[in-house]
Design a protein around this motif. Sequence first.
Motif, PDB file in Angstrom:
ATOM      1  N   LYS A  77      -3.347  -2.564   0.275  1.00  0.00           N
ATOM      2  CA  LYS A  77      -2.342  -2.330  -0.757  1.00  0.00           C
ATOM      3  C   LYS A  77      -2.510  -0.937  -1.335  1.00  0.00           C
ATOM      4  CE  LYS A  77      -0.699  -4.009  -5.257  1.00  0.00           C
ATOM      5  NZ  LYS A  77      -0.835  -5.038  -6.303  1.00  0.00           N
ATOM      6  N   ASN A  78      -1.452  -0.155  -1.328  1.00  0.00           N
ATOM      7  CA  ASN A  78      -1.498   1.202  -1.881  1.00  0.00           C
ATOM      8  C   ASN A  78      -1.594   1.181  -3.402  1.00  0.00           C
ATOM      9  OD1 ASN A  78      -1.288   2.410   0.640  1.00  0.00           O
ATOM     10  ND2 ASN A  78       0.942   2.347   0.609  1.00  0.00           N
TER      11      ASN A  78
ATOM     12  N   GLU B  54       3.464 -12.731  -2.858  1.00  0.00           N
ATOM     13  CA  GLU B  54       2.611 -13.141  -3.972  1.00  0.00           C
ATOM     14  C   GLU B  54       1.268 -12.419  -3.913  1.00  0.00           C
ATOM     15  OE1 GLU B  54       2.831 -15.163  -6.782  1.00  0.00           O
ATOM     16  OE2 GLU B  54       4.957 -14.890  -6.356  1.00  0.00           O
ATOM     17  N   CYS B  55       0.727 -12.271  -2.711  1.00  0.00           N
ATOM     18  CA  CYS B  55      -0.553 -11.573  -2.573  1.00  0.00           C
ATOM     19  C   CYS B  55      -0.431 -10.099  -2.945  1.00  0.00           C
ATOM     20  CB  CYS B  55      -1.085 -11.719  -1.151  1.00  0.00           C
ATOM     21  SG  CYS B  55      -1.759 -13.364  -0.794  1.00  0.00           S
ATOM     22  N   LEU B  56       0.700  -9.489  -2.631  1.00  0.00           N
ATOM     23  CA  LEU B  56       0.914  -8.106  -3.046  1.00  0.00           C
ATOM     24  C   LEU B  56       0.910  -7.987  -4.571  1.00  0.00           C
ATOM     25  CD1 LEU B  56       3.599  -6.540  -0.679  1.00  0.00           C
ATOM     26  CD2 LEU B  56       1.228  -5.842  -0.980  1.00  0.00           C
TER      27      LEU B  56
ATOM     28  N   LYS C 149       6.939  -1.542   8.229  1.00  0.00           N
ATOM     29  CA  LYS C 149       7.766  -0.550   7.540  1.00  0.00           C
ATOM     30  C   LYS C 149       7.532  -0.517   6.029  1.00  0.00           C
ATOM     31  CE  LYS C 149      11.501  -0.908  10.961  1.00  0.00           C
ATOM     32  NZ  LYS C 149      12.932  -1.228  11.179  1.00  0.00           N
ATOM     33  N   ASP C 150       6.634  -1.361   5.549  1.00  0.00           N
ATOM     34  CA  ASP C 150       6.437  -1.528   4.107  1.00  0.00           C
ATOM     35  C   ASP C 150       5.653  -0.345   3.522  1.00  0.00           C
ATOM     36  OD1 ASP C 150       6.064  -2.431   1.523  1.00  0.00           O
ATOM     37  OD2 ASP C 150       5.511  -4.466   2.121  1.00  0.00           O
ATOM     38  N   LYS C 151       6.298   0.452   2.689  1.00  0.00           N
ATOM     39  CA  LYS C 151       5.668   1.629   2.101  1.00  0.00           C
ATOM     40  C   LYS C 151       4.657   1.275   1.010  1.00  0.00           C
ATOM     41  CE  LYS C 151       8.103   4.362   4.669  1.00  0.00           C
ATOM     42  NZ  LYS C 151       7.457   5.050   5.826  1.00  0.00           N
ATOM     43  N   ARG C 152       4.623   0.017   0.632  1.00  0.00           N
ATOM     44  CA  ARG C 152       3.667  -0.416  -0.388  1.00  0.00           C
ATOM     45  C   ARG C 152       2.253  -0.566   0.175  1.00  0.00           C
ATOM     46  NH1 ARG C 152       6.655  -5.803  -2.223  1.00  0.00           N
ATOM     47  NH2 ARG C 152       6.845  -5.900   0.063  1.00  0.00           N
TER      48      ARG C 152
END
Length: 216
Positions: A215-216, A151-153, A195-198
Amino acid sequence: MAQTVLHLEGKLHTYFKKIGYREPHNLTLLREKTQKSPDSDKQAAVEVTALISLFVNIIKAKNVLEIGTFTGYTTLGIALNLPKDGIVLTCENDPNVIKIGEEAWGDANIRNKIDLRIGAALDTLKTLKPNSFDLAFIDADKENYDNYYEECLRLVRPGGVIIIDNTFLSGEVANPKTKNKGAKIIDELNKKINKDKRVEACLIPMSDGLSVVLKN
């Protein structure tokens, strides 16, 4: 260069507590009141709140999301560092625990910067607009940590920061035989974030583990 994390014990711990961070007087008073609570261990560490407050200033945050208010110690720390038109929206399921916090917020003259939402945090989060926050802090029920992270993303803007407390959970995340459901969930979340590419992220060995996510 040292390759291990020093344990903050004895003289080093005293040194750290003396000069490692600043704690405004309003926060000291609220922390001392919170320590009288039977659930005082739920309060974020002083240095964690100090670091979050620093991030508020570094990224010039105006809109902050907090999941898990408790007595409002970190809420107060955030609000004290927001600009005049800044807001911290904080979610708490128990309306009783924040009573001393609300008194402290009023004494500090920052109540207008705090949007307190009582109820299940996930229900509140689902009503909020995407990309509407500069920074989010997660420190609530561990079983929902992955849900809160997702949700935060959604809610934090690109270039915004998500800070997650207790990502060591007293060391239980490294115990493959743990029966602690929350520890298993946080362990999986830690691996997922790695591992999260975001995002870009770092798990900091501070207090009970603190994950800082960009966050990208």
